[in-house]
Design a protein around this motif. Structure first.
Motif, PDB file in Angstrom:
ATOM      1  N   ARG A   7      -3.995  -3.481 -10.488  1.00 21.40           N
ATOM      2  CA  ARG A   7      -4.140  -3.741  -9.057  1.00 21.40           C
ATOM      3  C   ARG A   7      -3.219  -2.832  -8.237  1.00 21.40           C
ATOM      4  O   ARG A   7      -3.604  -2.305  -7.183  1.00 21.40           O
ATOM      5  N   GLU A  63      -4.229   0.940  -7.326  1.00 29.29           N
ATOM      6  CA  GLU A  63      -5.368   1.242  -6.461  1.00 29.29           C
ATOM      7  C   GLU A  63      -5.051   2.447  -5.571  1.00 29.29           C
ATOM      8  O   GLU A  63      -3.925   2.591  -5.090  1.00 29.29           O
ATOM      9  N   HIS A  81      -5.619   3.318  -2.529  1.00 32.10           N
ATOM     10  CA  HIS A  81      -5.208   3.165  -1.133  1.00 32.10           C
ATOM     11  C   HIS A  81      -3.761   2.707  -0.990  1.00 32.10           C
ATOM     12  O   HIS A  81      -3.244   2.605   0.121  1.00 32.10           O
ATOM     13  N   ARG A  82      -3.094   2.445  -2.106  1.00 30.61           N
ATOM     14  CA  ARG A  82      -1.690   2.036  -2.057  1.00 30.61           C
ATOM     15  C   ARG A  82      -0.798   3.274  -2.114  1.00 30.61           C
ATOM     16  O   ARG A  82      -0.646   3.879  -3.172  1.00 30.61           O
ATOM     17  N   THR A 106       1.904  -8.782  -3.465  1.00 31.76           N
ATOM     18  CA  THR A 106       0.903  -7.792  -3.051  1.00 31.76           C
ATOM     19  C   THR A 106      -0.137  -7.579  -4.157  1.00 31.76           C
ATOM     20  O   THR A 106      -0.643  -6.475  -4.342  1.00 31.76           O
ATOM     21  N   ASP A 132      -4.557  -4.778   1.174  1.00 28.82           N
ATOM     22  CA  ASP A 132      -5.484  -3.987   1.977  1.00 28.82           C
ATOM     23  C   ASP A 132      -5.096  -4.209   3.433  1.00 28.82           C
ATOM     24  O   ASP A 132      -5.219  -5.314   3.952  1.00 28.82           O
ATOM     25  N   ARG A 133      -4.592  -3.171   4.076  1.00 34.77           N
ATOM     26  CA  ARG A 133      -4.121  -3.299   5.458  1.00 34.77           C
ATOM     27  C   ARG A 133      -5.223  -3.773   6.405  1.00 34.77           C
ATOM     28  O   ARG A 133      -4.928  -4.335   7.448  1.00 34.77           O
ATOM     29  N   ASN A 190      -7.494  -6.003   5.599  1.00 35.24           N
ATOM     30  CA  ASN A 190      -7.965  -7.321   5.175  1.00 35.24           C
ATOM     31  C   ASN A 190      -6.959  -8.405   5.554  1.00 35.24           C
ATOM     32  O   ASN A 190      -5.924  -8.539   4.904  1.00 35.24           O
ATOM     33  N   ALA A 233      -5.622 -10.872   2.713  1.00 39.79           N
ATOM     34  CA  ALA A 233      -4.968 -10.366   1.503  1.00 39.79           C
ATOM     35  C   ALA A 233      -3.858 -11.295   1.011  1.00 39.79           C
ATOM     36  O   ALA A 233      -3.696 -11.496  -0.192  1.00 39.79           O
ATOM     37  N   GLU A 235      -1.281   4.226   4.326  1.00 39.44           N
ATOM     38  CA  GLU A 235      -1.858   2.898   4.091  1.00 39.44           C
ATOM     39  C   GLU A 235      -2.592   2.360   5.321  1.00 39.44           C
ATOM     40  O   GLU A 235      -3.380   1.424   5.205  1.00 39.44           O
ATOM     41  N   HIS A 238      -7.069   3.721   8.076  1.00 40.47           N
ATOM     42  CA  HIS A 238      -8.244   3.230   8.815  1.00 40.47           C
ATOM     43  C   HIS A 238      -8.016   3.189  10.326  1.00 40.47           C
ATOM     44  O   HIS A 238      -8.958   2.999  11.090  1.00 40.47           O
TER      45      HIS A 238
END
Length: 197
Positions: A12, A15, A17-18, A54, A58-59, A61, A64, A140, A143
């Motif tokens: 996990r 990932e 995006h981390r 953590t 997901d920033r 979401n 989370a 991070e 988006h």
């Protein structure tokens, strides 16, 4: 804790995006926990909070935090006693919301204070390390468009400077408070926030 659970957590935290909230950060927090283990009221719950806070990240979401807690319960609900999991859950809420729990248990509040300070330790790191954190933080939030990110980051950093203390515990306050405030002020200037310091 079984090897399969560790493997899932490591997967996990790998990932793509981390940029900051990865396994290296979890390992660093575990190392800090060992340094302060003598001061912990409930070390097992503290370690669980580090490992799972953590688990879902997901920033974009807002769920989370709740999902991370569900992952912990799914993995450990049949293995560990409910009071230990409840305490770990309270610590996870504290660190993800960046506030001490409203609890009468002084041990829980003390453990939460340490966990919060460990989570914010990077603010008081040497400038190069802090700058790397700031760059990773931006990745991070990929988006968000630049103007929205800058406005949000300025507000978050300014709020830290307005606090009487960034760090709750004397240990972290004495070691890191002054440098954290310098780092934050430098970051605000770089973000174009000179007028509101």
């Amino acid at each position: 804790m079984t090897p399969a659970i560790f493997a899932d957590l490591q997967h996990r935290h790998a990932e793509p995006h981390r940029a900051w909230h990865d396994w290296a950060r979890i390992s660093a927090m575990l190392a800090m926990a060992e340094e302060v283990s003598h001061a912990l009221a409930d070390k097992p719950a503290f370690i669980l909070a580090i490992l799972f806070h953590t688990a879902v990240f997901d920033r974009a979401n807002p769920q989370a935090e709740a999902e991370s807690i569900r992952v912990m319960h799914r993995h450990l609900g049949r293995i560990l006693p409910p009071p230990m999991l409840a305490r770990a859950e309270a610590l996870i809420h504290a660190v993800l919301r960046q506030e001490l729990p409203e609890a009468e248990d002084p041990g829980l509040r003390a453990d939460a204070a340490l966990l919060l300070d460990m989570d914010q330790a990077v603010l008081g790191d040497p400038p190069a390390r802090f700058e790397a954190f700031e760059a990773a933080n931006r990745r991070e939030y990929a988006h968000l468009p630049e103007d929205r990110y800058r406005a949000g980051r300025i507000a978050a950093l300014q709020m830290l400077l307005w606090c009487d203390r960034i760090y709750h515990t004397d240990r972290f306050f004495l070691e890191r408070e002054k440098r954290a405030r310098r780092n934050i002020a430098d970051a605000l200037r770089q973000l174009g926030a000179d007028g509101i310091l």
